[in-house]
Design a protein around this motif. Structure first.
Motif, PDB file in Angstrom:
ATOM      1  N   GLU A 182       0.831  -1.202   0.000  1.00  0.00           N
ATOM      2  CA  GLU A 182       0.000   0.000   0.000  1.00  0.00           C
ATOM      3  C   GLU A 182       0.875   1.267   0.000  1.00  0.00           C
ATOM      4  O   GLU A 182       0.715   2.160  -0.834  1.00  0.00           O
ATOM      5  CB  GLU A 182      -0.912  -0.039   1.238  1.00  0.00           C
ATOM      6  CG  GLU A 182      -1.887   1.113   1.374  1.00  0.00           C
ATOM      7  CD  GLU A 182      -2.988   1.058   0.330  1.00  0.00           C
ATOM      8  OE1 GLU A 182      -3.232  -0.035  -0.215  1.00  0.00           O
ATOM      9  OE2 GLU A 182      -3.573   2.120   0.050  1.00  0.00           O
TER      10      GLU A 182
ATOM     11  N   ARG B 271       1.415   3.884  -3.181  1.00  0.00           N
ATOM     12  CA  ARG B 271       1.069   5.310  -3.026  1.00  0.00           C
ATOM     13  C   ARG B 271       2.268   6.177  -3.377  1.00  0.00           C
ATOM     14  O   ARG B 271       2.146   7.238  -3.982  1.00  0.00           O
ATOM     15  CB  ARG B 271       0.629   5.617  -1.593  1.00  0.00           C
ATOM     16  CG  ARG B 271      -0.688   5.012  -1.207  1.00  0.00           C
ATOM     17  CD  ARG B 271      -1.848   5.791  -1.798  1.00  0.00           C
ATOM     18  NE  ARG B 271      -3.054   4.972  -1.746  1.00  0.00           N
ATOM     19  CZ  ARG B 271      -4.084   5.100  -2.564  1.00  0.00           C
ATOM     20  NH1 ARG B 271      -4.056   6.008  -3.509  1.00  0.00           N
ATOM     21  NH2 ARG B 271      -5.114   4.317  -2.466  1.00  0.00           N
TER      22      ARG B 271
ATOM     23  N   GLU C 113       2.491   6.281  -7.033  1.00  0.00           N
ATOM     24  CA  GLU C 113       1.451   7.171  -7.546  1.00  0.00           C
ATOM     25  C   GLU C 113       1.883   8.628  -7.419  1.00  0.00           C
ATOM     26  O   GLU C 113       1.670   9.434  -8.326  1.00  0.00           O
ATOM     27  CB  GLU C 113       0.197   6.941  -6.714  1.00  0.00           C
ATOM     28  CG  GLU C 113      -1.095   7.101  -7.455  1.00  0.00           C
ATOM     29  CD  GLU C 113      -2.225   6.587  -6.597  1.00  0.00           C
ATOM     30  OE1 GLU C 113      -2.861   7.423  -5.944  1.00  0.00           O
ATOM     31  OE2 GLU C 113      -2.445   5.367  -6.540  1.00  0.00           O
ATOM     32  N   PHE C 114       2.517   8.919  -6.292  1.00  0.00           N
ATOM     33  CA  PHE C 114       3.006  10.277  -6.048  1.00  0.00           C
ATOM     34  C   PHE C 114       3.990  10.689  -7.137  1.00  0.00           C
ATOM     35  O   PHE C 114       3.912  11.800  -7.686  1.00  0.00           O
ATOM     36  CB  PHE C 114       3.668  10.304  -4.660  1.00  0.00           C
ATOM     37  CG  PHE C 114       4.441  11.546  -4.367  1.00  0.00           C
ATOM     38  CD1 PHE C 114       3.807  12.773  -4.288  1.00  0.00           C
ATOM     39  CD2 PHE C 114       5.814  11.495  -4.179  1.00  0.00           C
ATOM     40  CE1 PHE C 114       4.524  13.920  -4.013  1.00  0.00           C
ATOM     41  CE2 PHE C 114       6.536  12.632  -3.915  1.00  0.00           C
ATOM     42  CZ  PHE C 114       5.887  13.851  -3.835  1.00  0.00           C
TER      43      PHE C 114
ATOM     44  N   LEU D  43      -2.115  13.773  -1.795  1.00  0.00           N
ATOM     45  CA  LEU D  43      -1.035  13.809  -2.787  1.00  0.00           C
ATOM     46  C   LEU D  43      -0.443  15.210  -2.893  1.00  0.00           C
ATOM     47  O   LEU D  43       0.776  15.384  -2.943  1.00  0.00           O
ATOM     48  CB  LEU D  43      -1.566  13.386  -4.159  1.00  0.00           C
ATOM     49  CG  LEU D  43      -1.541  11.907  -4.491  1.00  0.00           C
ATOM     50  CD1 LEU D  43      -2.157  11.654  -5.849  1.00  0.00           C
ATOM     51  CD2 LEU D  43      -0.103  11.388  -4.468  1.00  0.00           C
TER      52      LEU D  43
ATOM     53  N   ALA E 203       1.780  15.974  -0.100  1.00  0.00           N
ATOM     54  CA  ALA E 203       3.075  15.316  -0.300  1.00  0.00           C
ATOM     55  C   ALA E 203       3.948  16.117  -1.258  1.00  0.00           C
ATOM     56  O   ALA E 203       5.158  16.262  -1.047  1.00  0.00           O
ATOM     57  CB  ALA E 203       2.865  13.899  -0.818  1.00  0.00           C
ATOM     58  N   VAL E 204       3.324  16.653  -2.323  1.00  0.00           N
ATOM     59  CA  VAL E 204       4.092  17.467  -3.276  1.00  0.00           C
ATOM     60  C   VAL E 204       4.668  18.684  -2.569  1.00  0.00           C
ATOM     61  O   VAL E 204       5.835  19.053  -2.770  1.00  0.00           O
ATOM     62  CB  VAL E 204       3.206  17.901  -4.466  1.00  0.00           C
ATOM     63  CG1 VAL E 204       3.959  18.849  -5.371  1.00  0.00           C
ATOM     64  CG2 VAL E 204       2.744  16.700  -5.254  1.00  0.00           C
TER      65      VAL E 204
END
Lengths: 290, 326
Positions: A122, A126, A129-130, B17, B20-21
């Motif tokens: 998982e 992820r 994906e990032f 996301l 995170a960026v």
């Protein structure tokens, strides 16, 4: 039980069989020959044709053939032939090295994710994906801009942003293979996890990864060309993309300084894609049966 | 209802996301040699260590990493991506000014590539050995292998410099005056070559996949039934088969947004298109870190929004996916 009168099929090493299949594909063979010639030119070219690619040898914008300069001169009067031959070294070297970096990262992440599953998978997926959300070229431009445009940094910047496809393919193969009998058998005799991942499963997952890796080399060459076209490259070396980038304002005077290096990139990447397609057909058992 | 719930879940992932960026952005800025204080000192013509320390204290650069990170994220939540000391303007203003040009290029190129790719793929799937099928193979090999900036320059040489059909660079002609439609036509004329150049990579991808899925769908039972009912060929291919072959292609297109933006950076450089790519290029030359990182953030935002939109389009198009949750 083998009865003597039923002929056993000749068993060949899978790589031999792949080569036999590959050899039938004329487009792939053509790609292999062309790529070999380009690699040979990159290795021997600068030795046999020792003109310094940074030297001003003749008047700028001399067309190909003039004064014995086979490909003419660029806007600074540098010998385009010498630039192309030296550029081949950098383009191929960075393309190959960057592809290697991304393949190693991709295989490791994909294999670990697919093998362990659960939370590890998982988190790693992820993470993948990032990386897919960040536009690769912009991301590597940022890395090169912040940490300097040396050749190792450029290689790293390309490798670090382009491993996601390899990781996804490796993970999918591991998910498919890890419950199969030969893996369970190896697990039952007490193989370590490391051995299971790298010696038992990975060789069986190889075909699609090899095909993807071949394509990665092509896209890494294109990637490097893009970066050096934008001027994000070591100023002390010549590469194909950089020749185009530095000459692009002079296309009215000497379009060949842009079209010829581009043609070199195109032919190199094209022959790699043809080889990749050939490998795909040769290694894919579904197609082989047809 | 399921659509809305799914949208909410997806939006939550998108927000994570983006966070995170932001963390990545800030860490990169932190890791890179030199900081804002150096930039300010440089533009002021040098400073002694004392003054540098003073500047650092003023901008909070002497605070711990996490405090600075919190401030940065807090700022972004208020649409504040920092200040560009090169352009002397807030980064958000700079980006919002350039964003429309990039969005126009990216979305028209995607749509153009999708329409043409699907059309070529569907046509050639009916005759796998026909000339159109070979053309698709040729286009896809070219699209995979040609560097996009080279394709752009070749089109520029052919259609702008030799044939004079299209303008050489930029997005609009300052000498053109007139109402909305005159201006729109001017922009469209400038857009044609960059759009085709950018689309060339993706036409290759989409036409190949469209051909493969169409060939598979054309063999399926429901297509045979449609034929057996006596429906005309065109109806079977474009109504029955095509609507079933579309969803893999749209899925692929959704995954390509980040690649399209990468391509747009190069295409913008070739055609001097005044978008984010050109801004990124200029700010990298100028070592303008806040602007570069702001662009990276915004392009990730565009990719994430593009993915969300694709997902919604897919769900509306294909009832088979609608039931599934994220």
């Amino acid at each position: 039980m083998n009865t003597p009168d039923t002929p056993r099929p000749v068993s060949r090493h899978p790589m031999v069989e792949a080569w036999v299949n590959f050899r039938r594909n004329w487009a792939a063979l053509f790609g292999l020959v062309v790529l070999s010639l380009i690699v040979l030119a990159a290795i021997l070219g600068p030795v046999l044709y020792p003109t310094d690619p940074f030297d001003m040898v003749w008047a700028p914008f001399s067309p190909p053939g003039a004064q014995g300069f086979l490909l003419g001169t660029d806007y600074l009067g540098r010998d385009l032939m010498a630039m192309m031959l030296n550029g081949a070294r950098v383009s191929l070297m960075i393309g190959g090295a960057a592809a290697l970096v991304s393949i190693v990262i991709g295989i490791t992440i994909g294999a670990v994710a697919g093998f362990f599953g659960g939370l590890v998978e998982e988190v790693l997926m992820r993470f993948t994906e990032f990386f897919q959300v960040l536009p690769t070229l912009l991301f590597s431009m940022v890395i090169v801009a912040l940490f300097g445009a040396s050749l190792p940094m450029i290689t790293l910047a390309i490798g670090v942003v382009s491993w996601t496809a390899v990781a996804r393919i490796t993970r999918a193969e591991f998910l498919r293979l890890k419950e199969l009998e030969f893996v369970l058998a190896s697990r039952a005799v007490g193989s370590t996890k490391f051995r299971l991942i790298f010696r038992v499963i990975l060789p069986n997952a190889a075909p699609p990864i090899i095909v993807q890796s071949a394509l990665m080399v092509g896209s890494a060459i294109l990637f490097e060309a893009g970066l050096s076209f934008l001027g994000l490259t070591d100023p002390n070396v010549v590469s194909w993309g950089q020749i185009i980038g530095s000459n692009r304002l002079y296309i009215l005077d000497a379009s060949y300084t842009v079209t010829l290096p581009g043609l070199a990139i195109f032919i190199t990447v094209l022959s790699i894609s043809l080889i990749g397609d050939g490998l795909n057909d040769a290694l894919n058992p579904k197609i082989r049966q047809r | 209802m399921a659509l809305l719930q799914n949208l909410l879940i997806r939006s939550f992932y998108a927000a994570v996301l983006l966070l995170a960026v932001l963390i990545l952005n800030f860490s990169l800025m932190h890791l890179a040699p030199g900081d804002v204080a150096d930039t300010i000192a440089q533009s002021a013509g040098g400073a002694d260590p004392e003054m540098l320390a003073q500047i650092r204290a003023e901008y909070g650069l002497d605070q711990p990493f996490l405090v600075q990170l919190g401030r940065y994220i807090g700022g972004v939540l208020q649409f504040d991506l920092g200040y560009s000391y090169f352009y002397n303007r807030p980064v958000t203003d700079l980006i919002l000014e350039r964003l429309p040009a990039t969005l126009l290029l990216v979305f028209t190129a995607q749509i153009f590539a999708l329409v043409l790719g699907v059309f070529l793929g569907a046509m050639s799937a009916q005759k796998p050995q026909g000339w159109l099928s070979h053309l698709v193979t040729f286009i896809s090999l070219f699209g995979y292998s040609a560097p996009v900036f080279w394709t752009g320059i070749l089109l520029l040489i052919a259609f702008s410099l030799n044939l004079h059909w299209f303008p050489v660079a930029g997005m609009r002609d300052v000498t053109v005056e007139g109402g909305f439609w005159v201006q729109a036509l001017d922009i469209a004329r400038h857009l044609v070559l960059p759009m085709i150049t950018l689309a060339s990579i993706f036409i290759a991808l989409y036409s190949r996949l469209a051909r493969a899925t169409m060939m598979e769908v054309l063999q399926s039972d429901f297509v045979r039934t449609a034929h057996a009912k006596g429906l005309p060929m065109r109806h079977v291919v474009y109504r029955h088969a095509l609507s079933n072959a579309m969803s893999p292609v749209v899925t692929l297109a959704g995954l390509q947004f980040s690649a399209v933006i990468s391509g747009a950076v190069l295409v913008e450089a070739v055609f001097s298109w005044p978008g984010l790519g050109t801004l990124a290029f200029q700010s990298i030359i100028a070592r303008d870190t806040p602007t570069i990182l702001g662009i990276l953030f915004f392009s990730a935002l565009v990719v994430i929004v593009g993915n969300l939109l694709t997902d919604q389009v897919l769900r509306m198009m294909d009832p088979r996916i609608r039931g599934r949750s994220a």
